[in-house]
Design a protein around this motif. Structure first.
Motif, mmCIF file in Angstrom:
data_model
loop_
_atom_site.group_PDB
_atom_site.id
_atom_site.type_symbol
_atom_site.label_atom_id
_atom_site.label_comp_id
_atom_site.label_asym_id
_atom_site.label_seq_id
_atom_site.Cartn_x
_atom_site.Cartn_y
_atom_site.Cartn_z
ATOM 1 N N GLN A 51 3.384 18.828 -4.882
ATOM 2 C CA GLN A 51 3.724 17.561 -5.511
ATOM 3 C C GLN A 51 4.314 17.842 -6.884
ATOM 4 O OE1 GLN A 51 0.492 14.884 -6.670
ATOM 5 N NE2 GLN A 51 1.335 13.311 -5.327
ATOM 6 N N LEU A 52 5.426 17.185 -7.174
ATOM 7 C CA LEU A 52 6.013 17.287 -8.511
ATOM 8 C C LEU A 52 5.253 16.304 -9.398
ATOM 9 C CD1 LEU A 52 8.236 18.179 -10.526
ATOM 10 C CD2 LEU A 52 9.718 16.431 -9.520
ATOM 11 N N VAL A 53 4.564 16.820 -10.411
ATOM 12 C CA VAL A 53 3.689 15.949 -11.198
ATOM 13 C C VAL A 53 4.199 15.668 -12.611
ATOM 14 C CG1 VAL A 53 1.576 16.372 -9.907
ATOM 15 C CG2 VAL A 53 2.190 17.930 -11.763
ATOM 16 N N ALA A 54 5.022 16.540 -13.157
ATOM 17 C CA ALA A 54 5.490 16.301 -14.525
ATOM 18 C C ALA A 54 6.847 16.937 -14.745
ATOM 19 C CB ALA A 54 4.484 16.857 -15.534
ATOM 20 N N ILE A 55 7.667 16.258 -15.546
ATOM 21 C CA ILE A 55 8.980 16.783 -15.909
ATOM 22 C C ILE A 55 9.145 16.571 -17.409
ATOM 23 C CG2 ILE A 55 11.477 16.706 -15.437
ATOM 24 C CD1 ILE A 55 9.689 14.607 -13.159
ATOM 25 N N THR A 56 9.602 17.601 -18.079
ATOM 26 C CA THR A 56 9.872 17.450 -19.512
ATOM 27 C C THR A 56 11.232 18.038 -19.832
ATOM 28 O OG1 THR A 56 8.790 19.565 -20.011
ATOM 29 C CG2 THR A 56 7.432 17.584 -20.202
ATOM 30 N N THR A 57 11.794 17.601 -20.932
ATOM 31 C CA THR A 57 13.034 18.171 -21.448
ATOM 32 C C THR A 57 12.969 18.076 -22.963
ATOM 33 O OG1 THR A 57 15.442 17.975 -21.564
ATOM 34 C CG2 THR A 57 14.224 15.943 -21.177
ATOM 35 N N PRO A 58 13.514 19.088 -23.655
ATOM 36 C CA PRO A 58 13.480 19.021 -25.120
ATOM 37 C C PRO A 58 14.319 17.876 -25.684
ATOM 38 C CG PRO A 58 14.479 21.098 -24.353
ATOM 39 C CD PRO A 58 14.035 20.357 -23.149
ATOM 40 N N ILE A 59 15.213 17.289 -24.877
ATOM 41 C CA ILE A 59 16.116 16.286 -25.459
ATOM 42 C C ILE A 59 15.741 14.833 -25.150
ATOM 43 C CG2 ILE A 59 18.035 17.931 -25.479
ATOM 44 C CD1 ILE A 59 19.236 15.949 -23.267
ATOM 45 N N ALA A 60 14.625 14.626 -24.439
ATOM 46 C CA ALA A 60 14.198 13.245 -24.192
ATOM 47 C C ALA A 60 12.694 13.128 -24.403
ATOM 48 C CB ALA A 60 14.560 12.808 -22.778
ATOM 49 N N GLY A 61 12.276 11.982 -24.930
ATOM 50 C CA GLY A 61 10.868 11.756 -25.216
ATOM 51 C C GLY A 61 10.043 11.721 -23.956
ATOM 52 N N ASN A 62 10.678 11.240 -22.856
ATOM 53 C CA ASN A 62 9.885 11.074 -21.657
ATOM 54 C C ASN A 62 10.758 11.035 -20.422
ATOM 55 O OD1 ASN A 62 9.769 8.366 -20.325
ATOM 56 N ND2 ASN A 62 7.577 8.526 -20.638
#
Ligand SMILES: [Cu+2]
Length: 147
Positions: A51-62
């Protein structure tokens, strides 16, 4: 000391190798303003149920996973998906008009020709870093670039 380090690495290796997710057809759509949400799309294929549970990127808050639901009156709305199920060996596709990654709180607009870095965390503990190409504001997919 060297032997200890090597032994640790060998012990950890099967853990990292066990979850294997392949990403294909990944892209993001260029955004006009940083204040507007942006969307990204990709296909994930896992070699085990995950299951994909979290995604982050340095250029977006969420970054959230959105699905599109259409009610009986034909009105569509986006609903947040808490964890994206990845059945073993089955491709799960995020594409325009259906599921997508929604990026909010961008620190800069997504510029065509650049790359969007994403870190994805899976329920199995696996983590993946990918860079998705940013296509034009009217793009509908990597194969359908504007002529
Ligand atoms: Cu959305």
């Amino acid at each position: 000391m060297k032997i200890t380090i090597l032994a640790t690495a060998l012990t950890l290796w099967p853990f990292f190798a066990s979850a294997d997710v392949t990403i294909s057809d990944g892209w993001a759509r260029a955004s006009i303003l940083a204040s507007r949400p942006a969307a990204a799309y990709l296909t994930l294929t896992s070699n085990q149920s995950d299951q994909l549970v979290a995604i982050t990127t340095p250029i977006a808050g969420n970054v959230t996973i959105h699905a599109v639901e259409t009610d009986n009156d034909g009105v569509s709305r986006m609903v947040e998906v808490d964890g994206l199920d990845l059945p073993s060996g089955e491709p799960v596709t995020l594409a325009p008009g259906s599921m997508h990654l929604m990026l909010m709180g961008l620190s800069e607009k997504l510029e065509e020709g650049t790359y969007l870095p994403l870190t994805m965390t899976f329920a199995s503990g696996a983590r993946m870093e990918v860079s998705l190409p940013v296509l034009g504001p009217g793009a509908m997919g990597p194969q359908e670039e504007q002529p």
